[in-house]
Design an enzyme around this catalytic site. Structure first.
Site, PDB file in Angstrom:
ATOM      1  N   SER A 168       0.812  -1.227   0.000  1.00 33.73           N
ATOM      2  CA  SER A 168       0.000   0.000   0.000  1.00 33.73           C
ATOM      3  C   SER A 168       0.841   1.271   0.000  1.00 33.73           C
ATOM      4  O   SER A 168       0.442   2.292   0.571  1.00 33.73           O
ATOM      5  CB  SER A 168      -0.965   0.015   1.201  1.00 33.73           C
ATOM      6  OG  SER A 168      -1.814  -1.101   1.172  1.00 33.73           O
TER       7      SER A 168
ATOM      8  N   GLY B  76       1.614   2.794  -2.786  1.00 36.78           N
ATOM      9  CA  GLY B  76       1.132   3.605  -3.904  1.00 36.78           C
ATOM     10  C   GLY B  76       1.799   3.289  -5.217  1.00 36.78           C
ATOM     11  O   GLY B  76       2.043   4.188  -6.030  1.00 36.78           O
ATOM     12  N   LYS B  77       2.079   2.000  -5.459  1.00 29.86           N
ATOM     13  CA  LYS B  77       2.660   1.615  -6.752  1.00 29.86           C
ATOM     14  C   LYS B  77       1.731   2.007  -7.898  1.00 29.86           C
ATOM     15  O   LYS B  77       2.181   2.442  -8.958  1.00 29.86           O
ATOM     16  CB  LYS B  77       2.926   0.101  -6.791  1.00 29.86           C
ATOM     17  CG  LYS B  77       4.000  -0.395  -5.867  1.00 29.86           C
ATOM     18  CD  LYS B  77       4.403  -1.829  -6.170  1.00 29.86           C
ATOM     19  CE  LYS B  77       3.251  -2.819  -6.019  1.00 29.86           C
ATOM     20  NZ  LYS B  77       2.728  -2.898  -4.642  1.00 29.86           N
TER      21      LYS B  77
ATOM     22  N   ILE C  95       6.251 -14.836  -1.213  1.00 31.98           N
ATOM     23  CA  ILE C  95       6.463 -16.089  -1.934  1.00 31.98           C
ATOM     24  C   ILE C  95       5.618 -16.161  -3.201  1.00 31.98           C
ATOM     25  O   ILE C  95       6.053 -16.673  -4.231  1.00 31.98           O
ATOM     26  CB  ILE C  95       6.193 -17.302  -1.002  1.00 31.98           C
ATOM     27  CG1 ILE C  95       6.673 -18.591  -1.679  1.00 31.98           C
ATOM     28  CG2 ILE C  95       4.720 -17.377  -0.604  1.00 31.98           C
ATOM     29  CD1 ILE C  95       6.707 -19.782  -0.733  1.00 31.98           C
TER      30      ILE C  95
ATOM     31  N   CYS D 264     -26.727   1.439  -9.183  1.00 31.05           N
ATOM     32  CA  CYS D 264     -26.905  -0.022  -9.207  1.00 31.05           C
ATOM     33  C   CYS D 264     -27.886  -0.460  -8.115  1.00 31.05           C
ATOM     34  O   CYS D 264     -29.071  -0.206  -8.231  1.00 31.05           O
ATOM     35  CB  CYS D 264     -25.555  -0.726  -9.091  1.00 31.05           C
ATOM     36  SG  CYS D 264     -25.594  -2.457  -9.643  1.00 31.05           S
TER      37      CYS D 264
ATOM     38  N   HIS E 259     -22.913   1.719 -13.678  1.00 27.24           N
ATOM     39  CA  HIS E 259     -21.924   2.314 -12.783  1.00 27.24           C
ATOM     40  C   HIS E 259     -21.207   3.471 -13.488  1.00 27.24           C
ATOM     41  O   HIS E 259     -20.155   3.278 -14.099  1.00 27.24           O
ATOM     42  CB  HIS E 259     -20.886   1.272 -12.359  1.00 27.24           C
ATOM     43  CG  HIS E 259     -21.407   0.252 -11.400  1.00 27.24           C
ATOM     44  ND1 HIS E 259     -21.193   0.324 -10.032  1.00 27.24           N
ATOM     45  CD2 HIS E 259     -22.129  -0.873 -11.610  1.00 27.24           C
ATOM     46  CE1 HIS E 259     -21.764  -0.710  -9.452  1.00 27.24           C
ATOM     47  NE2 HIS E 259     -22.339  -1.453 -10.377  1.00 27.24           N
TER      48      HIS E 259
ATOM     49  N   GLU F 148     -19.442   5.725 -12.273  1.00 26.31           N
ATOM     50  CA  GLU F 148     -18.152   6.038 -11.653  1.00 26.31           C
ATOM     51  C   GLU F 148     -16.981   5.391 -12.376  1.00 26.31           C
ATOM     52  O   GLU F 148     -15.834   5.858 -12.290  1.00 26.31           O
ATOM     53  CB  GLU F 148     -18.145   5.621 -10.168  1.00 26.31           C
ATOM     54  CG  GLU F 148     -18.130   4.131  -9.895  1.00 26.31           C
ATOM     55  CD  GLU F 148     -19.511   3.490  -9.844  1.00 26.31           C
ATOM     56  OE1 GLU F 148     -19.626   2.387  -9.285  1.00 26.31           O
ATOM     57  OE2 GLU F 148     -20.463   4.105 -10.364  1.00 26.31           O
TER      58      GLU F 148
END
Length: 533
Positions: free
Chosen positions: A16, A18-19, A151, A383, A509, A511
């Site tokens: 997390s 921000g890649k 892994i 929706c 949707h 968005e």
């Protein structure tokens, strides 16, 4: 360009970081220089796609234009680049293994032992190159999910190693890592970054560029230290400092000439400066928007930051285009009831009733919708939110006591929302809903028609249940009009109550189709109505 160039973005230390934002920002800078850019995400989990994942597990499920259920980072990619994504832009370990096993069952490997190397890695590499085939794009940026050392990420990192050897300067690796600040010692610590890069090197991959995620600006000495210990030139160490909005990240990276560093390393002549004027204009407008518009987001996952990511970003962007700052109020639908609804909603300028599945929290949505309808508060249903508007209207206005959706109450006497005909024999949950972009014809003169400014639109879907057209005449006679429908099936896509200020529900949707430089018209119209209230 004659040859497609490939950029891999990996992450270290913690997840997390921000890649996805760094990938999208780099893509934006290259696109602003006139290059054709796309971004893909490789997720190391074994699910075929995130379509069956609970939002608590993985945040929102984003739907690509071709109906592929994808990771939420694809939403960031589209909002930054304004380029639609497809199934090819998001690949999981599960899909890779499924493809390889299917090939093995068909005998494609001619009796050979199927192994991680070369068969799994070859399939990963094939998917990497797929977007660059036929030279459709100048740059393909591939984000590797997870953290180096996991892994489940090993086959992807091995594929990166192989591609770097095979492609030479046409393939580079950008590694995003974290530099923590220890308040007690009053200093930054680079050791986690060093260990992360060392892990990557042990897997055979030398990063070409390092991006250091940090809360505060790092000094030159620290940047040089990182470069020295990580075998990276000091010019190739950039920092991604915390900024008030993710849309400033491209500007932060541009100031450090990250795009120029990438082009130089790939042997590409530096073109004129990137044209970031439209992007900067948006940021200026965002910074100058000081007046607030108060919007309530009513849903059952509001405590999760990423559950409604595309909706919250669409609301924020639409607010900017109305010269307002979004003041978002998260309203947990499980906690809304007749006794507290006024205290929760009365101070708001409008509410958006969120999408979702299942019974939990749905009664609270009915209460919120009724309050908005009776108080002429702008109300936007998406929706399931639209379906709740229909159910509430059926119960309270049409007097159809017990009206419901057969999703929640199969034995309801009034099936105003019912399972789509083509869904009745579906048994597998994954990838089997009505998914992707479909046409919708809007009724001229309606508020939704005025919002879009055209009769034919195309929006993305993700649902199994629909408005039951058997009740259409009853609804329209009572004042809820069906103002959007699919031209091929007659499926009702949108409803509204014309007598109210702004009361619109859509089965699709919107968005998913809203970007920084091309905001969805329906969100812009909703915010405008909320401001006028």
């Amino acid at each position: 360009m004659a040859t497609t160039k490939y950029i891999f973005v990996t992450g270290g230390v913690v997840s997390s970081l921000g890649k996805g934002i760094v990938s999208a920002s780099l893509g934006k800078l290259l696109q602003a220089r006139g290059y054709r850019v796309t971004i893909q995400k490789f997720d190391p989990y074994i699910n075929i796609d995130p379509g069956t994942l609970n939002p608590y597990e993985h945040g929102e499920c984003f739907v690509a234009i071709d109906g592929h259920e994808a990771d939420l980072d694809l939403g960031h990619y589209e909002r930054f680049l304004n380029v639609p994504t497809t199934r090819a832009n998001n690949v999981t370990t599960g899909r890779i293994y499924q493809t390889v096993i299917d090939k093995e069952r068909k005998g494609d490997y001619l009796g050979k032992t199927v192994q991680v190397v070369p068969h799994i890695t070859d399939e990963i590499k094939r998917n990497v190159k797929l977007l660059g085939s036929k030279n459709r794009f100048d740059f393909v940026i591939t984000e590797i999910g997870g953290t180096v050392g996991d892994i489940e990420s090993l086959p992807f990192i091995e594929s990166v190693r192989q591609l770097k050897w095979e492609m030479g300067r046409d393939c580079i690796c950008v590694h995003l890592t974290y530099v923590p600040y220890l308040a007690a010692a009053k200093e930054f610590k680079t050791k986690p970054t060093q260990h992360s890069v060392k892990q990557l090197q042990e897997l055979g991959v030398q990063p070409d560029v390092l991006v250091l995620r940090t809360e505060h600006e790092l000094n030159e000495n620290l940047l040089h230290k990182v470069a020295l210990f990580c075998n990276v030139s000091k010019e190739s160490v950039v920092q991604s400092i915390d900024v008030p909005t993710i849309y400033k990240v491209p500007i932060v990276l541009e100031r450090q000439k990250m795009d120029e560093i990438i082009l130089q390393k790939m042997g590409i002549e530096i073109a004129p400066e990137p044209d970031m004027k439209p992007w900067n204009d948006f940021l200026i407008r965002k910074e100058n928007a000081t007046k607030k518009v108060k919007i309530g987001l009513v849903g059952k996952y509001v405590e999760l930051q990423d559950a409604y990511k595309s909706i919250t970003e669409s609301l924020s962007i639409a607010s900017v285009y109305n010269d307002r700052k979004l003041d978002l109020h998260l309203v947990h639908s499980e906690k809304v009831n007749e006794a507290n609804v006024e205290s929760l909603l009365s101070g708001l300028d409008g509410i958006l009733v969120a999408p979702g599945f299942g019974q939990r929290g749905i009664e609270g949505k009915f209460v919120a919708i009724r309050y908005a309808r009776e108080h002429d508060m702008p109300c936007f249903g998406v929706c399931l939110g639209m379906q709740c508007m229909v159910i509430e209207f059926a119960r309270d206005v049409l007097g159809l006591t017990g009206a419901h959706s057969t999703e929640m109450e199969p034995s309801t006497p009034y099936k105003v929302i019912d399972l789509m005909e083509e869904q009745k024999n579906v048994t597998n949950l994954g990838g089997s809903m009505r998914l992707g972009a479909y046409d919708c014809v809007l009724k001229k003169g309606s508020k939704i028609y005025q919002a879009y400014g055209k009769e034919l639109i195309q929006e993305r879907h993700r649902h199994r249940y629909e408005f039951n057209s058997e009740y259409r005449k009853q609804f329209e006679a009572a004042g809820m009009m069906c103002v959007g429908e699919n031209p091929d099936t007659g499926l009702v896509e949108a409803v509204e109550i014309p007598s109210l200020r702004w009361f619109i529900g859509v089965q699709y949707h919107p968005e998913y189709n809203s970007t920084v430089l091309n905001p969805n018209a329906l969100f812009v119209s909703f915010i405008k109505a909320a401001i006028s209230k």
